[in-house]
Design a protein around this motif. Structure first.
Motif, PDB file in Angstrom:
ATOM      1  N   ILE A 187      -4.184   6.011 -53.363  1.00 44.53           N
ATOM      2  CA  ILE A 187      -5.193   6.279 -54.398  1.00 44.53           C
ATOM      3  C   ILE A 187      -6.315   7.143 -53.842  1.00 44.53           C
ATOM      4  O   ILE A 187      -6.798   8.071 -54.496  1.00 44.53           O
ATOM      5  CB  ILE A 187      -5.763   4.958 -54.947  1.00 44.53           C
ATOM      6  CG1 ILE A 187      -4.682   4.173 -55.692  1.00 44.53           C
ATOM      7  CG2 ILE A 187      -6.958   5.213 -55.877  1.00 44.53           C
ATOM      8  CD1 ILE A 187      -5.118   2.793 -56.170  1.00 44.53           C
ATOM      9  N   ALA A 188      -6.717   6.874 -52.609  1.00 44.55           N
ATOM     10  CA  ALA A 188      -7.846   7.584 -51.993  1.00 44.55           C
ATOM     11  C   ALA A 188      -7.426   8.862 -51.292  1.00 44.55           C
ATOM     12  O   ALA A 188      -8.278   9.681 -50.925  1.00 44.55           O
ATOM     13  CB  ALA A 188      -8.554   6.670 -50.996  1.00 44.55           C
TER      14      ALA A 188
ATOM     15  N   ILE B 104     -13.213  -0.646 -48.809  1.00 44.71           N
ATOM     16  CA  ILE B 104     -13.601  -0.565 -50.222  1.00 44.71           C
ATOM     17  C   ILE B 104     -12.590  -1.319 -51.082  1.00 44.71           C
ATOM     18  O   ILE B 104     -12.954  -2.065 -51.999  1.00 44.71           O
ATOM     19  CB  ILE B 104     -13.709   0.907 -50.669  1.00 44.71           C
ATOM     20  CG1 ILE B 104     -14.910   1.584 -50.001  1.00 44.71           C
ATOM     21  CG2 ILE B 104     -13.824   1.005 -52.194  1.00 44.71           C
ATOM     22  CD1 ILE B 104     -14.975   3.087 -50.224  1.00 44.71           C
ATOM     23  N   ALA B 105     -11.301  -1.142 -50.783  1.00 35.75           N
ATOM     24  CA  ALA B 105     -10.257  -1.811 -51.563  1.00 35.75           C
ATOM     25  C   ALA B 105     -10.360  -3.327 -51.450  1.00 35.75           C
ATOM     26  O   ALA B 105     -10.218  -4.051 -52.444  1.00 35.75           O
ATOM     27  CB  ALA B 105      -8.882  -1.338 -51.091  1.00 35.75           C
ATOM     28  N   VAL B 106     -10.623  -3.817 -50.248  1.00 38.35           N
ATOM     29  CA  VAL B 106     -10.758  -5.263 -50.047  1.00 38.35           C
ATOM     30  C   VAL B 106     -11.979  -5.789 -50.801  1.00 38.35           C
ATOM     31  O   VAL B 106     -11.921  -6.843 -51.453  1.00 38.35           O
ATOM     32  CB  VAL B 106     -10.856  -5.583 -48.545  1.00 38.35           C
ATOM     33  CG1 VAL B 106     -11.224  -7.047 -48.324  1.00 38.35           C
ATOM     34  CG2 VAL B 106      -9.535  -5.265 -47.852  1.00 38.35           C
TER      35      VAL B 106
ATOM     36  N   ARG C 159      -9.797   6.375 -43.570  1.00 42.92           N
ATOM     37  CA  ARG C 159      -8.891   5.377 -44.126  1.00 42.92           C
ATOM     38  C   ARG C 159      -9.391   3.946 -43.924  1.00 42.92           C
ATOM     39  O   ARG C 159      -9.138   3.074 -44.751  1.00 42.92           O
ATOM     40  CB  ARG C 159      -7.486   5.566 -43.538  1.00 42.92           C
ATOM     41  CG  ARG C 159      -6.823   6.831 -44.069  1.00 42.92           C
ATOM     42  CD  ARG C 159      -5.418   7.005 -43.576  1.00 42.92           C
ATOM     43  NE  ARG C 159      -4.841   8.233 -44.118  1.00 42.92           N
ATOM     44  CZ  ARG C 159      -4.135   8.313 -45.250  1.00 42.92           C
ATOM     45  NH1 ARG C 159      -3.896   7.219 -45.948  1.00 42.92           N
ATOM     46  NH2 ARG C 159      -3.648   9.469 -45.677  1.00 42.92           N
ATOM     47  N   ALA C 160     -10.106   3.710 -42.849  1.00 46.02           N
ATOM     48  CA  ALA C 160     -10.670   2.373 -42.645  1.00 46.02           C
ATOM     49  C   ALA C 160     -11.700   2.067 -43.726  1.00 46.02           C
ATOM     50  O   ALA C 160     -11.742   0.947 -44.269  1.00 46.02           O
ATOM     51  CB  ALA C 160     -11.299   2.269 -41.264  1.00 46.02           C
ATOM     52  N   THR C 161     -12.540   3.056 -44.058  1.00 48.14           N
ATOM     53  CA  THR C 161     -13.541   2.868 -45.105  1.00 48.14           C
ATOM     54  C   THR C 161     -12.870   2.649 -46.458  1.00 48.14           C
ATOM     55  O   THR C 161     -13.277   1.776 -47.236  1.00 48.14           O
ATOM     56  CB  THR C 161     -14.477   4.078 -45.173  1.00 48.14           C
ATOM     57  OG1 THR C 161     -15.128   4.254 -43.910  1.00 48.14           O
ATOM     58  CG2 THR C 161     -15.535   3.894 -46.254  1.00 48.14           C
TER      59      THR C 161
ATOM     60  N   VAL D 224      -3.259  -4.282 -52.158  1.00 49.76           N
ATOM     61  CA  VAL D 224      -4.308  -3.300 -52.417  1.00 49.76           C
ATOM     62  C   VAL D 224      -4.595  -2.453 -51.184  1.00 49.76           C
ATOM     63  O   VAL D 224      -4.936  -1.273 -51.296  1.00 49.76           O
ATOM     64  CB  VAL D 224      -5.595  -3.983 -52.930  1.00 49.76           C
ATOM     65  CG1 VAL D 224      -6.398  -4.629 -51.792  1.00 49.76           C
ATOM     66  CG2 VAL D 224      -6.469  -2.979 -53.671  1.00 49.76           C
ATOM     67  N   ILE D 225      -4.448  -3.022 -49.970  1.00 46.80           N
ATOM     68  CA  ILE D 225      -4.713  -2.197 -48.791  1.00 46.80           C
ATOM     69  C   ILE D 225      -3.587  -1.185 -48.572  1.00 46.80           C
ATOM     70  O   ILE D 225      -3.798  -0.173 -47.894  1.00 46.80           O
ATOM     71  CB  ILE D 225      -4.941  -3.055 -47.524  1.00 46.80           C
ATOM     72  CG1 ILE D 225      -3.674  -3.775 -47.092  1.00 46.80           C
ATOM     73  CG2 ILE D 225      -6.088  -4.013 -47.725  1.00 46.80           C
ATOM     74  CD1 ILE D 225      -3.819  -4.486 -45.761  1.00 46.80           C
ATOM     75  N   VAL D 226      -2.417  -1.448 -49.159  1.00 48.65           N
ATOM     76  CA  VAL D 226      -1.357  -0.441 -49.144  1.00 48.65           C
ATOM     77  C   VAL D 226      -1.611   0.593 -50.231  1.00 48.65           C
ATOM     78  O   VAL D 226      -1.583   1.804 -49.990  1.00 48.65           O
ATOM     79  CB  VAL D 226       0.023  -1.105 -49.345  1.00 48.65           C
ATOM     80  CG1 VAL D 226       1.111  -0.035 -49.482  1.00 48.65           C
ATOM     81  CG2 VAL D 226       0.336  -2.033 -48.184  1.00 48.65           C
TER      82      VAL D 226
END
Length: 374
Positions: free
Chosen positions: A29-30, A333-335, A327-329, A22-24
């Motif tokens: 997606i974002a 969010i994904a995690v 991208r960190a945010t 998901v972090i990939v």
């Protein structure tokens, strides 16, 4: 069965791979999916640092873990069918058809980077390898991973020829459009990229499938203390991770072509190291981890749920955060979304044995299948 009644390694593998993938995926997606693989996309140092970590630690490695688990799943399904006297050929055919249907819907509506269609196609090929010996599966698996470097890497290095108009279409669909507008953009993107990624990802996926199936046939997947897992940790984990981080750094800060090439080359080594590490931590869990592992068993529902929730959060018909956060945010969010899905599935499984998409896939898989008379 409860997670304490069976081999724990597959459950730990599923759970960890879900967070890794998901972090990939959230990076696509974002943010825009239209850039070439070597194009600079980080707008700030913070974005560059996040991409360095994502590419160095997770990119291609968690895809390898997922693909390895698919091969394991085939082996376990073969075991189950044999014990129950069921026709494995029909079961496998139905299962691949179900994955294909779910993958097309997923790729068109929520995430054009879907892997289920690729798994359905290459998984159909794996059926013909089902009776191979462990040694043959392992050798062919390694050959396919090497072949993917020879064939897939040049395709990844191709420059993007996407026009400004297409970038504008993407921005309009995801920042102003309705769900149907976003789905139209994703469907077009999915149709164009699927043939390419069937080659780039399909070859390596089939290689990992072979290795996963070999781990079931050899009994390794049932034995987290198998000496080969220890060798994987010793010889592949730290060297693979270190080289991957160095490669991702070259990719991010100046030598993109070399960095991408090395990242792809090193990824299988790091993945094997990860497998060894996960085997080392696959110990009997406490109450909370038992719930998480059980929920992780519904990995299809979590994988699809990640895309459904995140595409809603980042599209205009949801929270409209596409290209609006760093991208960190987006990664955080994904995690958090994945953690919430695992929590929701742990409650769900208090009343239902299967996750919602697992239930649907199971209905398709066993449609028209009856046990042979004993």
């Amino acid at each position: 069965m409860n997670v304490t009644d069976r081999a724990l390694l597959p459950d730990y593998l599923r759970l960890i791979a879900l967070f890794g993938i998901v972090i990939v995926n959230v990076q696509f997606i974002a943010f825009s999916v239209l850039h070439g693989f070597t194009d600079p996309v980080a707008e700030t140092f913070g974005d560059a640092l996040t991409l360095w970590m994502v590419n160095g630690v997770a990119l291609l490695k968690t895809y390898g873990l997922f693909s390895f688990m698919f091969g394991v799943g085939l082996g376990l399904l073969m075991r189950s069918a044999e014990k129950r006297g069921l026709p494995f050929g029909r079961i496998h055919r139905n299962r691949m058809a179900g994955l294909l249907l779910l993958g097309v819907a997923h790729g068109c509506l929520f995430f054009p980077g879907d892997i289920l269609v690729i798994y359905a196609v290459t998984g159909s090929i794996l059926y013909f390898f089902r009776n191979w010996t462990v040694g043959r599966l392992a050798k062919v698996g390694v050959v396919l991973l090497v072949l993917q470097l020879i064939i897939g890497l040049p395709l990844l290095l191709l420059p993007s020829e996407t026009s400004a108009e297409v970038f504008g279409f993407e921005a309009a669909a995801l920042t102003q459009g309705s769900f149907l507008d976003a789905a139209l953009f994703r469907s077009i993107g999915f149709a164009f990229t699927l043939p390419l990624f069937l080659v780039i990802q399909g070859i390596s996926a089939l290689g990992w499938f072979c290795l996963g199936l070999a781990s079931v046939k050899s009994g390794m997947i049932d034995n987290a203390d198998h000496p080969l897992w220890a060798r994987a940790r010793r010889w592949c984990l730290l060297p693979g991770l270190a080289l991957s981080l160095i490669s991702a750094g070259l990719w991010q800060w100046g030598l993109a072509t070399l960095g991408v090439s090395l990242t792809v080359v090193v990824a299988p080594i790091a993945t094997i190291g990860y497998l060894g590490l996960i085997a080392a931590i696959a110990n009997p869990p406490g109450p909370i981890m038992s719930k998480a592992l059980a929920a992780g068993g519904a990995n299809l529902s979590i994988y699809l749920g990640q895309s459904i929730v995140l595409s809603t959060i980042f599209s205009s018909f949801g929270l409209g955060l596409w290209n609006e956060v760093d991208r960190a945010t987006a990664t955080l969010i994904a995690v958090l979304v994945t953690g919430m899905l695992i929590l929701a599935l742990s409650f769900w499984r208090n009343w239902f044995r299967l996750g919602p998409f697992e239930w649907l896939l199971r209905r398709i898989t066993y449609a028209g299948v009856a046990a042979r008379p004993g």
